[in-house]
Write an enzyme that holds these catalytic residues in place. Structure first.
Site, PDB file in Angstrom:
ATOM      1  N   ASN A 233       0.843  -1.201   0.000  1.00 31.35           N
ATOM      2  CA  ASN A 233       0.000   0.000   0.000  1.00 31.35           C
ATOM      3  C   ASN A 233       0.873   1.244   0.000  1.00 31.35           C
ATOM      4  O   ASN A 233       2.096   1.149   0.029  1.00 31.35           O
ATOM      5  CB  ASN A 233      -0.970  -0.019   1.194  1.00 31.35           C
ATOM      6  N   ASP A 302      -4.507  -6.017   5.219  1.00 33.07           N
ATOM      7  CA  ASP A 302      -5.591  -6.787   5.828  1.00 33.07           C
ATOM      8  C   ASP A 302      -5.526  -8.263   5.436  1.00 33.07           C
ATOM      9  O   ASP A 302      -5.968  -9.128   6.182  1.00 33.07           O
ATOM     10  CB  ASP A 302      -6.945  -6.198   5.413  1.00 33.07           C
ATOM     11  N   VAL A 331      -2.568  -4.646  16.402  1.00 32.63           N
ATOM     12  CA  VAL A 331      -2.883  -3.753  17.528  1.00 32.63           C
ATOM     13  C   VAL A 331      -3.922  -4.386  18.448  1.00 32.63           C
ATOM     14  O   VAL A 331      -3.842  -4.249  19.676  1.00 32.63           O
ATOM     15  CB  VAL A 331      -3.301  -2.354  17.017  1.00 32.63           C
ATOM     16  N   LYS A 360     -13.924   1.219  15.894  1.00 28.85           N
ATOM     17  CA  LYS A 360     -12.621   0.526  15.961  1.00 28.85           C
ATOM     18  C   LYS A 360     -12.036   0.577  17.367  1.00 28.85           C
ATOM     19  O   LYS A 360     -11.389  -0.367  17.818  1.00 28.85           O
ATOM     20  CB  LYS A 360     -11.622   1.162  14.980  1.00 28.85           C
ATOM     21  N   LYS A 364     -11.334  -3.124  18.689  1.00 26.92           N
ATOM     22  CA  LYS A 364      -9.939  -3.531  18.866  1.00 26.92           C
ATOM     23  C   LYS A 364      -9.469  -3.388  20.315  1.00 26.92           C
ATOM     24  O   LYS A 364      -8.331  -3.724  20.630  1.00 26.92           O
ATOM     25  CB  LYS A 364      -9.034  -2.688  17.957  1.00 26.92           C
TER      26      LYS A 364
END
Ligand code: C5P
Length: 424
Positions: A233, A302, A331, A360, A364
């Site tokens: 990316n 991902d 994370v 998130k 997470k």
């Protein structure tokens, strides 16, 4: 070290020469504690600093310019329109000259003007025009200090990276008793030393992370398809490297787990270079055990190809279908460690920033998340950025600003949250 304005400097002695050659700009505003600013000038000079004093009109009603002039050895400035003084050293030059700006006493009115970015006299103009760290030392009546307007102004100034000391409790000049007194001179000198210690000039950061172990992930990951091709990316690693640098400058011991980027490792930081998400997970988890703070800036892929071909397969004219499997969420795994560090995630979004960030944060198990909108000309691979930071029960906007400046502000914010969590 700092935490929401509380300071323990370990510098209470009156050692000579700890500020030799440092350039301190002292802003004195109008309040009875202005007379104590004279003692501050003496102490800064005694430590070897060069001091220039800028006073508000109110300050000069309490203490005459001659006093500050005699003690600092420099002409006292108070008027933005003083042609003679401007010819000697223009106000922008003076703003650049300063390595640290100390406002003591900082009145409620000065805090309000600074919080709003006003530039209606010389002191406020200088604060806007300087890149030096800002130390605010409030002193005022206890009710003024407790007023919601003052509380909001202080919170805003802290969120922008200013260090605001807590006033001391005790008898006040107005006859009342409570918090509002100017902190003792050694506390102010200690705070200035902390501000100047890690770097100098505009790179200075208070040692808000002194003694902390910090892990930062940065850059993209590469997920190999075969011996030469990969899925990647556009992350340049610049934001993550800036965060690692800022944490180091704030006194932390820093481990940087970096994907492949074209950047040099920051000085004083232990850099671990990895390529894939699986390698990043292994290095990050090992480093995160026992760390105080984990900041996940990396743009981890991902998915990875379900299989890695050997060699370089020739192209198939009929096309190809690629099977992908999900990568672990680094994370989120760090956030599940026990004990765990304070965990900060990043989120690059193209849609509803707040909604995505808040979901998130929960999903997470993060303590804080820094969201930024990405598009063709912002976020990734750019010099400037803006962050909208969320945590349970709060948020802050940082920037737009160059990534190094943004990283400094983020580190200051994280350090305050970290200290707050431990204090609660
Ligand atoms: O889910 P999303 O990729 O948007 O989440 C971004 C945050 O999660 C960033 O802090 C990123 O470093 C982290 N992340 C991770 N491992 C992954 C995916 C994202 O640590 N596999």
């Amino acid at each position: 070290m700092y935490g929401d304005g509380r300071v323990t400097t370990g510098e209470e002695g009156s050692g000579r020469g700890r500020l030799v050659g440092r350039r301190v700009l002292l802003v004195v505003s109008g309040g009875i504690a202005a007379y104590k600013a004279a003692e501050l000038v003496r102490r800064f000079r005694g430590e070897g600093a060069e001091v220039r004093v800028v006073a508000t009109a109110g300050a000069l009603r309490f203490v005459g310019a001659a006093t500050f002039q005699a003690l600092s050895g420099n002409r006292v400035r108070h008027d933005l329109w003083d042609e003679e003084a401007e010819a000697a050293m223009g106000h922008i030059e003076l703003a650049r000259w300063a390595e640290v700006v100390v406002a003591a006493p900082a009145s409620a009115h000065l805090l309000a003007r600074l919080a709003h970015g006003l530039a209606d006299d010389l002191p406020t103009t200088l604060v806007l025009a300087t890149e030096a760290p800002l130390l605010l030392v409030p002193a005022m009546n206890r009710v003024m200090w407790a007023h919601p307007a003052t509380r909001a102004n202080v919170a805003l100034l802290r969120a922008r990276g200013a260090v605001v000391l807590e006033p001391e409790e005790g008898e006040q000049a107005c006859g009342e008793s409570g918090p509002g007194r100017l902190p003792e001179t050694p506390i102010v000198v200690g705070a200035v030393l902390s501000l100047l210690r890690p770097g100098s000039g505009k790179d200075a950061l208070p040692a808000v992370l002194a003694g902390r172990r910090v892990v930062v992930t940065a850059g993209p990951t590469r997920e190999p398809l075969d011996a030469v091709r990969y899925i990647g990316n556009r992350s340049s690693g610049r934001m993550g490297y800036a965060v690692a640098r800022a944490a180091r400058r704030a006194g932390a011991e820093v481990v940087l787990v970096s994907g492949p980027v074209a950047l040099d490792s920051p000085a004083g930081v232990r850099a671990i270079r990895v390529e894939t998400a699986l390698e990043m997970r292994e290095a990050a988890l090992a480093a995160a055990r026992g760390a105080d703070l984990f900041v996940a800036v990396a743009a981890v892929a991902d998915y990875r190809p379900a299989r890695r071909e050997t060699g370089k397969p020739a192209k198939d004219p009929k096309g190809a279908l690629l099977a992908l499997v999900p990568n672990p969420d680094v994370v989120a795994e760090v956030a599940r460690l026990d004990p765990r560090p304070f965990v900060v995630g990043f989120a690059a979004e193209t849609g509803d920033l707040e909604e995505h960030c808040r979901s998130k944060l929960e999903r997470k198990g993060l303590d804080m998340i820094a969201g930024n909108l990405v598009g063709p000309d912002r976020g990734f691979d750019t010099e400037e950025n803006a962050l909208h930071v969320f945590w349970r029960g709060g948020e802050a906007r940082l920037g737009p600003a160059p990534k190094d400046e943004l990283a400094r502000r983020l580190v200051a914010l994280v350090a305050r949250r970290l200290a707050g969590e431990e204090g609660s």
